[in-house]
Design an enzyme around this catalytic site. Sequence first.
Site, short mmCIF file in Angstrom:
data_model
loop_
_atom_site.label_atom_id
_atom_site.label_comp_id
_atom_site.label_asym_id
_atom_site.label_seq_id
_atom_site.Cartn_x
_atom_site.Cartn_y
_atom_site.Cartn_z
N GLU A 95 35.00 -22.83 -30.59
CA GLU A 95 34.15 -23.15 -29.45
C GLU A 95 34.75 -24.39 -28.77
O GLU A 95 35.08 -25.36 -29.45
CB GLU A 95 32.73 -23.45 -29.96
CG GLU A 95 31.69 -23.64 -28.89
CD GLU A 95 31.03 -22.34 -28.40
OE1 GLU A 95 31.52 -21.24 -28.74
OE2 GLU A 95 30.03 -22.44 -27.68
N ARG A 129 27.68 -7.17 -33.07
CA ARG A 129 26.65 -8.20 -33.22
C ARG A 129 25.97 -7.86 -34.53
O ARG A 129 25.14 -6.97 -34.61
CB ARG A 129 25.67 -8.18 -32.06
CG ARG A 129 24.74 -9.40 -32.06
CD ARG A 129 23.77 -9.39 -30.90
NE ARG A 129 24.36 -9.69 -29.61
CZ ARG A 129 24.64 -10.92 -29.15
NH1 ARG A 129 24.39 -11.97 -29.90
NH2 ARG A 129 25.17 -11.09 -27.96
N PHE A 176 36.11 -22.55 -35.98
CA PHE A 176 35.20 -22.04 -37.01
C PHE A 176 35.63 -20.75 -37.70
O PHE A 176 35.01 -20.33 -38.67
CB PHE A 176 33.77 -21.92 -36.48
CG PHE A 176 33.59 -21.03 -35.28
CD1 PHE A 176 33.60 -19.66 -35.42
CD2 PHE A 176 33.37 -21.59 -34.03
CE1 PHE A 176 33.42 -18.84 -34.32
CE2 PHE A 176 33.19 -20.78 -32.92
CZ PHE A 176 33.22 -19.39 -33.06
N GLU A 202 26.58 -24.09 -40.16
CA GLU A 202 27.48 -24.84 -39.28
C GLU A 202 26.71 -25.25 -38.03
O GLU A 202 25.78 -24.56 -37.62
CB GLU A 202 28.66 -23.96 -38.84
CG GLU A 202 29.62 -23.68 -39.98
CD GLU A 202 30.76 -22.75 -39.55
OE1 GLU A 202 30.87 -22.41 -38.36
OE2 GLU A 202 31.54 -22.37 -40.44
N LYS A 226 25.86 -25.29 -34.30
CA LYS A 226 26.09 -24.35 -33.20
C LYS A 226 26.29 -25.19 -31.95
O LYS A 226 25.37 -25.80 -31.43
CB LYS A 226 24.90 -23.41 -33.02
CG LYS A 226 25.10 -22.41 -31.88
CD LYS A 226 23.93 -21.45 -31.76
CE LYS A 226 24.20 -20.29 -30.83
NZ LYS A 226 24.76 -20.60 -29.53
N ARG A 245 35.63 -14.63 -24.51
CA ARG A 245 35.04 -13.46 -25.17
C ARG A 245 34.99 -12.26 -24.25
O ARG A 245 34.77 -11.15 -24.69
CB ARG A 245 33.66 -13.81 -25.73
CG ARG A 245 32.68 -14.24 -24.69
CD ARG A 245 31.40 -14.67 -25.34
NE ARG A 245 30.41 -13.61 -25.25
CZ ARG A 245 29.19 -13.73 -25.73
NH1 ARG A 245 28.83 -14.81 -26.36
NH2 ARG A 245 28.32 -12.77 -25.58
N ARG A 298 33.26 -19.87 -26.00
CA ARG A 298 34.08 -19.29 -27.05
C ARG A 298 35.52 -19.14 -26.59
O ARG A 298 35.78 -18.68 -25.47
CB ARG A 298 33.49 -17.92 -27.36
CG ARG A 298 34.00 -17.27 -28.60
CD ARG A 298 32.97 -17.39 -29.67
NE ARG A 298 33.35 -16.71 -30.87
CZ ARG A 298 32.61 -15.79 -31.47
NH1 ARG A 298 31.46 -15.43 -30.96
NH2 ARG A 298 33.01 -15.25 -32.59
P1 ATP Z 1 23.99 -18.04 -27.23
O1 ATP Z 1 23.61 -17.69 -25.83
O2 ATP Z 1 22.88 -18.41 -28.14
O3 ATP Z 1 25.19 -18.96 -27.31
P2 ATP Z 1 25.49 -15.64 -27.45
O4 ATP Z 1 24.81 -14.34 -27.23
O5 ATP Z 1 26.28 -16.16 -26.36
O6 ATP Z 1 24.44 -16.71 -27.93
P3 ATP Z 1 26.10 -15.29 -30.13
O7 ATP Z 1 27.26 -14.70 -30.76
O8 ATP Z 1 24.83 -14.57 -30.23
O9 ATP Z 1 26.49 -15.55 -28.63
O10 ATP Z 1 25.82 -16.78 -30.65
C1 ATP Z 1 26.79 -17.56 -31.16
C2 ATP Z 1 27.63 -18.27 -30.14
O11 ATP Z 1 27.58 -19.64 -30.41
C3 ATP Z 1 29.07 -17.86 -30.29
O12 ATP Z 1 29.43 -16.80 -29.44
C4 ATP Z 1 29.84 -19.14 -29.99
O13 ATP Z 1 30.22 -19.16 -28.63
C5 ATP Z 1 28.84 -20.25 -30.22
N1 ATP Z 1 29.10 -21.11 -31.39
C6 ATP Z 1 28.96 -22.46 -31.40
N2 ATP Z 1 29.23 -22.96 -32.60
C7 ATP Z 1 29.57 -21.93 -33.42
C8 ATP Z 1 29.94 -21.84 -34.78
N3 ATP Z 1 30.01 -22.90 -35.58
N4 ATP Z 1 30.20 -20.60 -35.26
C9 ATP Z 1 30.12 -19.51 -34.50
N5 ATP Z 1 29.75 -19.55 -33.19
C10 ATP Z 1 29.48 -20.74 -32.64
#
Ligand code: ATP
Length: 563
Positions: free
Chosen positions: A304, A421, A345, A251, A253, A274, A258
Amino acid sequence: MDYQEVCQVYRDLEKTSKGLEKTTILAKFLAKIKTEPELIYLIQGRVFPDYDEREFGISEQLAIKAISKSTGFNESRVVSEFKKLGDLGLSAEKIMQDKRQSTLFSKKITTDKVLANLRKLPELEGKGTVEHKLNLIIELLNSASPEEAKYLVRTLLADMKVGVGSGILRDAIVELVYQPKDITEKKEKALQIQEAYDKATDFAEVFEKAILNKLGEISLNPGKPVKVMLYPKAENIEDAFKIVGRPAAFEFKYDGFRMMLNKQENKDITIFTRRLDNVTNQFPDAVKYASENISGKTFIIDCEAVGFDPKTKKYRPFQDISQRIKRKYEIEKLEKELPIELKIFDIIYYNGKSLINEPFKKRRELIEKIVKSISYKIQLAEQLITGDEKQAEEFYDRALDEGQEGLMAKSLQAPYKPGARIGYAVKIKPEGEDFDLVITGAEYGTGKRAGWLTSFDVACNSDGELLDIGKVSTGLKEKPEEGLSFLELTKLLKKIIIKEDGRHVFVKPEIVLTVQYQNIQKSPSYSSGYALRFPRVRALRPDRGIQDIATLKEVEKEARKEL
Ligand code: ATP
């Protein structure tokens, strides 16, 4: 129970920095509160469960006033003690001790009274609020012993200093309820408690259910925030397939933030971040898109929110819309200037049933059925299911071409684990690294930047301890209209200064920044043992808290890669 008994526990906890000893102290205390599980909140320095974001709204100034009024010493005496000791709780204790020598009387305060008075604080609003708050605090302080006053003040200022994180509470529950005979059993039970907590976000509920052997009864509940699942990083597409299996769902990103959309029966949508903050009022547009275009009596949907330019319709980076998260006024104006689109998502609850144990493939099929897509309002995350590396690479290129951050690769079979995680899905992003870090201190600038904080000490997390990893001073703007400015950050930090030392200030570790860097070096100058080279602030993250920042392990992993 007498509040004094809780204070005794705080005292014992403060005396040791060893996690195991803290666990044993707490387990003993838990044995005494089996019928009053809510007293766990006091140990956490709170009066509500973790999912409940209500705050006391007590400033240091107000606490100083309360101490002054209840002891009869004037405010300047309290302030001078505070300057000496650097902790308002200790100052209250010291002043009370001086006062008690002359008066020597103390009534008992019960934990019920403490909970009752403190729980009223967030409810107060409007005229006379300050006076009313003061009275509630003074009533407690008037019957408090010096030590009780110390911990009451620290609780009010959300700064307990007893070092009890969720890991220690979890282990204490395990120790008391299961008395595990070996490390394997201990780990297994800790996992059960953690899973229950991630659903409940409430240690009192978990403790109560664990005692009754009814952890299975803890369920999701729309309207009550739940922790989101997080994702580790994969190096590339090949690595992603290894972790999540083949075929996988890829998917886009999106670079937004979130949101958990909660629908309770016959009620409007509630939205949580979150960090479990309720941001429903800040996002009337999201409420509208979700209520008009998602069918279902009840649900919890993960998505998101991505910003886009209202004229060109081009997606914008998170930083551009971040100000919407905390804004309390001019919401309508902001909604027009900084519109968002919801990219749906995942779904973890639907029409009365938890879906966390259903495979992702089924959850996605459900959102495909119940969400009506409308461009620039609400859409499913763009997805490609494939086992082919080349196709996945092409999809990755497309995501980057369209200005997205990268890809997510998701296992089709995996369940959803709140709060973990875990490699049920992974993120793939191009190099050019960044970390989310918390600000622990800052320094005032000079010359034309005098009055602004211009250099920020940032730290990562090592099992609850914050370790410095560098100073960052670039990436911020002098003119507020150009983006995140020194002035904006200075204003936020000034509210949480704990101590000043010349031009340097120490702040409560609350504000999270995304910091980009060129590389990482070993460095004896910082307590983490590492320093970021050429760090640059990329974004302020009001949607994140200290539990979301980079861990020392992640820093070490990135540093090793660079060798
Ligand atoms: P980053 O700083 O890279 O966004 P993170 O530590 O905040 O990472 P992670 O859970 O590690 O959070 O990375 C995924 C994040 O990306 C999710 O928390 C969400 O906010 C965002 N995101 C964007 N698109 C998607 C998707 N299609 N599916 C899941 N998460 C997504």
